[in-house]
Design a protein around this motif. Structure first.
Motif: not given
Ligand SMILES: Cc1cc2nc3c(=O)[nH]c(=O)nc-3n(C[C@H](O)[C@H](O)[C@H](O)COP(=O)(O)OP(=O)(O)OC[C@H]3O[C@@H](n4cnc5c(N)ncnc54)[C@H](O)[C@@H]3O)c2cc1C
Length: 309
Positions: A80-91, A93-98, A105-108
């Motif tokens: 039960p969390d929400e993504a607030v920032q992503v970096d798709l340029a790095q491998r 991939f990076y996702i910051q949530t609350h 490695e893969a993101l949908i």
């Protein structure tokens, strides 16, 4: 250290949960970030009559909850969390949530779209009980009834025209004296004997009964002289458009000017390898649970292939 996973799915509507079912059965142990609206748009509707497999219909919340249970049965993990920032340029991939940080490695992306609403308290109260934002989905419930469509653009003209298949009278309520819709859409609406116009008017309140909860009218304010009047109707449809939930990816993924994520033809692949988009966030045309689920399935199969490679 961020939590690392092979596959992260953002969104828990029909697209996200269908992707989760397929990915979990492929033993990818997907993590689903549910977002602020766990279950997605179907949680704000009552009856879903057009999702195959339910001869007697099913409630929207029950349908998405069943999808979630089905995905969890195969090992999908819902957060039960929400993504607030992503970096798709790095491998990866990076996702910051609350709550946390993730890499994958893969993101949908299945973050859906949000219908635009007027923001009235009464609109919220009668949502799913006479107030809707989806003519294709709910028009059928208004056979031989009178309804209002709010808006002056192509969406409103299209919804109103479609709704005349069911309703005996459709009144388009628009705040200006002229419509924004293209000439051809305006002409089509104006030549339809079931469509009427209430121009220079804004809905101030949706009126209805409590037991059972149902709409009986809408209070309109004339913007020219501030007078109010009540129009007796059985339903109110918002035709003021949708907004894809894609802000997070601006500047990182190719998008249409309207914000819909661009995917390759007959695929859910975006312009970034390993990032897939499914459901309403990449589909401004069909916007149905079944098409969202279908593209969620495609995204999971494509992500699986990508991860194998
Ligand atoms: C009133 C109404 C009635 C409808 N009735 C029907 C119907 O009868 N039949 C039908 O087929 N369709 C119906 N629809 C349309 C249907 O709901 C959508 O087409 C479908 O839900 C789209 O699925 P989706 O998974 O793409 O997105 P959504 O259902 O919109 O789900 C998006 C998900 O993404 C999550 N999310 C958003 N941002 C983030 C983030 N930053 N991080 C993590 N998660 C995030 C949200 O919390 C949500 O879980 C209706 C829609 C409305 C508004």
């Amino acid at each position: 250290m961020p939590n690392h996973h092979r596959l992260i799915i953002m969104g828990s509507g029909p697209a996200g949960s269908t992707a989760a079912i397929y990915a979990a059965r492929a033993e990818l142990n997907p993590v689903v970030l549910e977002g602020l609206q766990a279950g997605g748009q179907l949680t704000i509707t009552t009856e879903v009559e057009n999702y195959p497999g339910f001869a007697n219909g099913i409630s929207g919340p029950e349908l998405v909850e069943t999808m979630k249970l089905q995905a969890e049965r195969f090992g999908a993990i819902y957060r039960p969390d929400e993504a607030v920032q992503v970096d798709l340029a790095q491998r990866p991939f990076y996702i910051q949530t609350h709550e946390s940080e993730y890499t994958c490695e893969a993101l949908i992306i299945a973050t859906g779209a949000s219908a635009r609403w007027l923001g009235l308290a009464s609109e919220k109260k009668f949502m799913g009980h006479g107030v809707s934002a989806c003519a294709t989905c709910d028009g059928f419930f208004f056979r031989e009834k009178e309804i209002v469509v709010v808006g002056g653009g192509d969406t409103a003209m299209e919804e109103a025209t479609f709704l005349t298949k069911f309703a005996t009278k459709v009144t388009i309520v628009h705040r200006r004296g002229e419509l924004r819709a293209s000439r051809i859409m305006q002409e089509k609406a104006m030549s339809n004997p079931r469509i009427h116009f209430a121009l220079h008017k804004i809905p101030e309140e949706i009126i209805g009964e409590e037991y059972p909860l149902r709409v009986t009218g809408v209070k309109l304010r004339d913007v020219r002289d501030n007078t109010t009047s009540v129009l007796s109707v059985d339903g109110v449809f918002m035709g003021i458009g949708h907004e894809p939930n894609s802000k997070l990816f601006q500047g990182q993924l190719d998008m249409e000017p309207t914000g819909y994520i661009i995917t390759q033809s007959k695929s859910t692949a975006t312009n970034v390898k390993g990032v897939f988009a499914a459901g309403d966030v990449q589909d401004h045309r069909y916007r149905q649970a079944i098409t969202a689920a279908g593209s969620g399935c495609m995204a999971a199969l494509e992500a699986e292939k990508f991860l194998e490679g």
